[in-house]
Design a protein around this motif. Structure first.
Motif, PDB file in Angstrom:
ATOM      1  N   VAL A  53       0.856  -1.174   0.000  1.00  0.00           N
ATOM      2  CA  VAL A  53       0.000   0.000   0.000  1.00  0.00           C
ATOM      3  C   VAL A  53       0.894   1.227   0.000  1.00  0.00           C
ATOM      4  O   VAL A  53       1.824   1.323   0.808  1.00  0.00           O
ATOM      5  N   GLY A  54       0.605   2.160  -0.893  1.00  0.00           N
ATOM      6  CA  GLY A  54       1.352   3.410  -0.905  1.00  0.00           C
ATOM      7  C   GLY A  54       1.690   3.859  -2.309  1.00  0.00           C
ATOM      8  O   GLY A  54       1.202   3.327  -3.300  1.00  0.00           O
ATOM      9  N   SER A  55       2.569   4.820  -2.348  1.00  0.00           N
ATOM     10  CA  SER A  55       2.956   5.407  -3.625  1.00  0.00           C
ATOM     11  C   SER A  55       3.921   4.494  -4.378  1.00  0.00           C
ATOM     12  O   SER A  55       4.331   3.441  -3.891  1.00  0.00           O
ATOM     13  N   ALA A  56       4.300   4.948  -5.552  1.00  0.00           N
ATOM     14  CA  ALA A  56       5.272   4.228  -6.370  1.00  0.00           C
ATOM     15  C   ALA A  56       6.651   4.879  -6.281  1.00  0.00           C
ATOM     16  O   ALA A  56       7.517   4.587  -7.101  1.00  0.00           O
ATOM     17  N   LEU A  57       6.864   5.724  -5.285  1.00  0.00           N
ATOM     18  CA  LEU A  57       8.173   6.353  -5.124  1.00  0.00           C
ATOM     19  C   LEU A  57       9.239   5.281  -4.928  1.00  0.00           C
ATOM     20  O   LEU A  57       8.976   4.241  -4.311  1.00  0.00           O
ATOM     21  N   PRO A  58      10.456   5.506  -5.407  1.00  0.00           N
ATOM     22  CA  PRO A  58      11.520   4.500  -5.242  1.00  0.00           C
ATOM     23  C   PRO A  58      11.732   4.062  -3.792  1.00  0.00           C
ATOM     24  O   PRO A  58      12.043   2.893  -3.539  1.00  0.00           O
ATOM     25  N   ARG A  59      11.547   4.961  -2.831  1.00  0.00           N
ATOM     26  CA  ARG A  59      11.763   4.595  -1.425  1.00  0.00           C
ATOM     27  C   ARG A  59      10.761   3.555  -0.917  1.00  0.00           C
ATOM     28  O   ARG A  59      11.001   2.899   0.092  1.00  0.00           O
ATOM     29  N   LYS A  60       9.665   3.378  -1.620  1.00  0.00           N
ATOM     30  CA  LYS A  60       8.684   2.363  -1.221  1.00  0.00           C
ATOM     31  C   LYS A  60       9.159   0.955  -1.574  1.00  0.00           C
ATOM     32  O   LYS A  60       8.642  -0.022  -1.069  1.00  0.00           O
ATOM     33  N   ASN A  61      10.157   0.871  -2.481  1.00  0.00           N
ATOM     34  CA  ASN A  61      10.847  -0.379  -2.763  1.00  0.00           C
ATOM     35  C   ASN A  61       9.936  -1.435  -3.410  1.00  0.00           C
ATOM     36  O   ASN A  61       9.991  -2.613  -3.074  1.00  0.00           O
ATOM     37  N   ARG A  62       9.115  -0.979  -4.351  1.00  0.00           N
ATOM     38  CA  ARG A  62       8.277  -1.931  -5.066  1.00  0.00           C
ATOM     39  C   ARG A  62       9.121  -2.906  -5.878  1.00  0.00           C
ATOM     40  O   ARG A  62       8.673  -4.013  -6.184  1.00  0.00           O
ATOM     41  N   SER A  63      10.356  -2.525  -6.172  1.00  0.00           N
ATOM     42  CA  SER A  63      11.240  -3.435  -6.915  1.00  0.00           C
ATOM     43  C   SER A  63      11.522  -4.707  -6.113  1.00  0.00           C
ATOM     44  O   SER A  63      11.627  -5.795  -6.687  1.00  0.00           O
ATOM     45  N   LEU A  64      11.637  -4.598  -4.781  1.00  0.00           N
ATOM     46  CA  LEU A  64      11.814  -5.794  -3.962  1.00  0.00           C
ATOM     47  C   LEU A  64      10.592  -6.694  -4.087  1.00  0.00           C
ATOM     48  O   LEU A  64      10.720  -7.918  -4.182  1.00  0.00           O
ATOM     49  N   ALA A  65       9.421  -6.107  -4.118  1.00  0.00           N
ATOM     50  CA  ALA A  65       8.197  -6.897  -4.230  1.00  0.00           C
ATOM     51  C   ALA A  65       8.183  -7.700  -5.530  1.00  0.00           C
ATOM     52  O   ALA A  65       7.773  -8.871  -5.542  1.00  0.00           O
ATOM     53  N   LEU A  66       8.649  -7.106  -6.608  1.00  0.00           N
ATOM     54  CA  LEU A  66       8.696  -7.836  -7.881  1.00  0.00           C
ATOM     55  C   LEU A  66       9.706  -8.979  -7.814  1.00  0.00           C
ATOM     56  O   LEU A  66       9.433 -10.082  -8.312  1.00  0.00           O
ATOM     57  N   LYS A  67      10.848  -8.742  -7.201  1.00  0.00           N
ATOM     58  CA  LYS A  67      11.846  -9.808  -7.041  1.00  0.00           C
ATOM     59  C   LYS A  67      11.298 -10.926  -6.157  1.00  0.00           C
ATOM     60  O   LYS A  67      11.481 -12.113  -6.441  1.00  0.00           O
ATOM     61  N   LEU A  85      -9.030  -5.191   1.313  1.00  0.00           N
ATOM     62  CA  LEU A  85      -7.739  -5.729   0.868  1.00  0.00           C
ATOM     63  C   LEU A  85      -6.916  -6.207   2.057  1.00  0.00           C
ATOM     64  O   LEU A  85      -6.340  -7.295   2.020  1.00  0.00           O
ATOM     65  N   TYR A  86      -6.848  -5.390   3.110  1.00  0.00           N
ATOM     66  CA  TYR A  86      -6.111  -5.809   4.306  1.00  0.00           C
ATOM     67  C   TYR A  86      -6.717  -7.080   4.902  1.00  0.00           C
ATOM     68  O   TYR A  86      -5.989  -7.997   5.291  1.00  0.00           O
ATOM     69  N   CYS A  87      -8.031  -7.124   4.978  1.00  0.00           N
ATOM     70  CA  CYS A  87      -8.698  -8.274   5.609  1.00  0.00           C
ATOM     71  C   CYS A  87      -8.547  -9.558   4.806  1.00  0.00           C
ATOM     72  O   CYS A  87      -8.626 -10.649   5.375  1.00  0.00           O
ATOM     73  N   GLN A  88      -8.327  -9.455   3.504  1.00  0.00           N
ATOM     74  CA  GLN A  88      -8.212 -10.633   2.650  1.00  0.00           C
ATOM     75  C   GLN A  88      -6.763 -11.005   2.331  1.00  0.00           C
ATOM     76  O   GLN A  88      -6.510 -12.073   1.776  1.00  0.00           O
ATOM     77  N   ALA A  89      -5.822 -10.151   2.685  1.00  0.00           N
ATOM     78  CA  ALA A  89      -4.425 -10.366   2.290  1.00  0.00           C
ATOM     79  C   ALA A  89      -3.748 -11.463   3.108  1.00  0.00           C
ATOM     80  O   ALA A  89      -4.048 -11.651   4.284  1.00  0.00           O
ATOM     81  N   HIS A  90      -2.816 -12.127   2.486  1.00  0.00           N
ATOM     82  CA  HIS A  90      -1.937 -13.056   3.201  1.00  0.00           C
ATOM     83  C   HIS A  90      -1.060 -12.248   4.149  1.00  0.00           C
ATOM     84  O   HIS A  90      -0.804 -12.677   5.272  1.00  0.00           O
ATOM     85  N   ALA A  91      -0.607 -11.069   3.680  1.00  0.00           N
ATOM     86  CA  ALA A  91       0.219 -10.179   4.497  1.00  0.00           C
ATOM     87  C   ALA A  91       0.328  -8.833   3.812  1.00  0.00           C
ATOM     88  O   ALA A  91       0.161  -8.729   2.594  1.00  0.00           O
ATOM     89  N   LEU A  92       0.623  -7.821   4.611  1.00  0.00           N
ATOM     90  CA  LEU A  92       1.035  -6.537   4.061  1.00  0.00           C
ATOM     91  C   LEU A  92       2.539  -6.610   3.883  1.00  0.00           C
ATOM     92  O   LEU A  92       3.278  -6.865   4.838  1.00  0.00           O
ATOM     93  N   LEU A  93       2.989  -6.389   2.672  1.00  0.00           N
ATOM     94  CA  LEU A  93       4.410  -6.322   2.381  1.00  0.00           C
ATOM     95  C   LEU A  93       4.802  -4.849   2.445  1.00  0.00           C
ATOM     96  O   LEU A  93       4.219  -4.018   1.739  1.00  0.00           O
ATOM     97  N   PHE A  94       5.765  -4.519   3.307  1.00  0.00           N
ATOM     98  CA  PHE A  94       6.146  -3.121   3.517  1.00  0.00           C
ATOM     99  C   PHE A  94       7.674  -3.022   3.553  1.00  0.00           C
ATOM    100  O   PHE A  94       8.268  -2.804   4.608  1.00  0.00           O
ATOM    101  N   PRO A  95       8.330  -3.181   2.369  1.00  0.00           N
ATOM    102  CA  PRO A  95       9.792  -3.190   2.322  1.00  0.00           C
ATOM    103  C   PRO A  95      10.414  -1.807   2.162  1.00  0.00           C
ATOM    104  O   PRO A  95      11.515  -1.668   1.633  1.00  0.00           O
ATOM    105  N   SER A  96       9.740  -0.796   2.621  1.00  0.00           N
ATOM    106  CA  SER A  96      10.156   0.584   2.413  1.00  0.00           C
ATOM    107  C   SER A  96      11.585   0.851   2.884  1.00  0.00           C
ATOM    108  O   SER A  96      12.038   0.318   3.897  1.00  0.00           O
ATOM    109  N   LEU A  97      12.265   1.706   2.147  1.00  0.00           N
ATOM    110  CA  LEU A  97      13.620   2.116   2.501  1.00  0.00           C
ATOM    111  C   LEU A  97      13.618   3.254   3.515  1.00  0.00           C
ATOM    112  O   LEU A  97      14.578   3.424   4.267  1.00  0.00           O
ATOM    113  N   ALA A  98      12.541   4.034   3.553  1.00  0.00           N
ATOM    114  CA  ALA A  98      12.455   5.165   4.483  1.00  0.00           C
ATOM    115  C   ALA A  98      10.997   5.548   4.693  1.00  0.00           C
ATOM    116  O   ALA A  98      10.223   5.618   3.742  1.00  0.00           O
TER     117      ALA A  98
END
Length: 167
Positions: free
Chosen positions: A2-16, A67-80
């Motif tokens: 959940v959040g923006s697509a800013l690089p600090r949110k680290n969506r690239s880790l989620a894809l990996k 979405l939160y109630c149905q999710a396996h987990a919230l992934l939050f790999p943020s850098l900052a």
């Protein structure tokens, strides 16, 4: 996520992470917030399991709750992060949290999250798989509920009053 697509949110880790576990699980990766970047769209279009990458742009609070109630987990790999509201929102919904060890995140999520360095794809993957264990999942959910209790209006009010009295 959940959040923006800013690089600090680290969506690239989620894809990996998704690349690592997609073949052995039925999980979807959901980005709730901003639309997919060109790189993320290319991943979705070219990856064998890309159809399981979903983008929900600007979800309402009601949809975010679902979405939160149905999710396996919230992934939050943020850098900052300054605070990290999705951590508390997820825990309040009984959604396990897997988060990075950076900035304020461990202080906010407390004992109610599993943690990994924001570049450690392998450990994030281990945490995702570990939450398939019902007892471990239930324990983390309970720790999340206990953590959320620190962030009630009364809790904030009491902490602010106690701080003001110290001056």
């Amino acid at each position: 996520m959940v959040g923006s697509a800013l690089p600090r949110k680290n969506r690239s880790l989620a894809l990996k992470l998704f690349s690592r576990i997609a073949a052995s699980t039925s999980f979807h990766l959901v980005f709730a917030g901003e639309r997919l970047s060109a790189v993320e769209q290319a991943f979705r279009d070219s990856h064998p399991y890309g159809s399981r990458l979903l983008s929900i742009v600007a979800p309402s609070q009601a949809l975010l709750n679902v979405l939160y109630c149905q999710a396996h987990a919230l992934l939050f790999p943020s850098l900052a992060e300054g605070f990290g509201w999705p951590l508390i929102e997820a825990q309040a919904c009984g959604c396990p949290v897997i988060a990075s060890t950076t900035t304020s995140i461990p202080e906010v999520a407390g004992d109610g999250a599993l943690y990994a360095d924001p570049y450690d794809v392998a450990l994030f993957a281990e945490h995702v798989i570990a939450l398939e264990n019902p007892s471990q999942r239930a324990e983390l959910i309970q720790l999340g509920f206990a953590n959320v209790a620190r962030f009630t209006f009364d809790g904030f009010s009491q902490a602010t009053s106690a701080f003001a009295l110290q001056q």
